[in-house]
Design a protein around this motif. Structure first.
Motif: not given
Length: 179
Positions: A47-75
């Motif tokens: 925590e707080g080291d500023g490092g991007t962790p090495a490894g394999r990580f699932a893409l779980l879900h997307v958050y988006y700003r509806p006041d700035r963007l349309r709903l992004p097309a994604t699976g």
């Protein structure tokens, strides 16, 4: 009839040899620049080291700003951000590395930001199940600053690249961050 693009299994991220805070992300036949943490890619994330962790990580879900963007097309599953969304980054709290509702007393990140970094945020399965206290929180795939300046440990790409990538990913897609 609209034809949906086939989703890819894996995004591959590597640091540049001459600047470990910047890298490239490969997705099938395309390669785009990305920003990495200020400490580059790290094997033992803290925590707080500023490092991007090495490894394999699932893409779980997307958050988006509806006041700035349309709903992004994604699976991937998509959720609208609201001003009361936060993410706990306090290793001593029971909600560590989890979304929280604001106001929130413990240390946290605000997901509704004035800059555009979290206009689109993909939650990565990094230290989530279970969340190990002190092993890193809020490791996301999000929008990069101009010039790809370093993140606090996330992977970030240009907004147009993010939309292109999202259109090609779905459940079962991983991000492989390699040293």
């Amino acid at each position: 009839m609209e034809q949906r693009q086939k989703t890819v299994d894996c995004l591959v991220v590597r640091a540049l040899p001459h600047d470990r805070r910047k890298g490239f992300l490969r997705l099938g036949g395309i390669t785009v620049p990305c920003a990495l943490g200020r400490s580059g890619i790290v094997i033992r994330k803290k925590e707080g080291d500023g490092g991007t962790p090495a490894g394999r990580f699932a893409l779980l879900h997307v958050y988006y700003r509806p006041d700035r963007l349309r709903l992004p097309a994604t699976g991937l599953p998509v959720e609208r951000l609201t001003p009361d969304k936060g993410w706990c980054d306090d290793p001593g709290h029971a909600r560590y590395n989890r979304p929280v509702a604001l106001p929130f007393q413990a240390s946290h990140e605000k997901m509704w930001r004035e800059d555009r970094l979290y206009d689109i945020v993909v939650v990565l399965d990094c230290n989530l199940f279970p969340a190990v206290k002190g092993k890193g929180s809020a490791i996301f795939f999000h929008v990069a600053r101009e010039g790809y300046s370093p993140t606090e440990g996330c992977v970030a790409v240009a907004p147009h690249h993010m939309l292109q990538i999202l259109s090609r990913v779905g459940p079962g897609t991983d991000m492989l961050i390699r040293t």
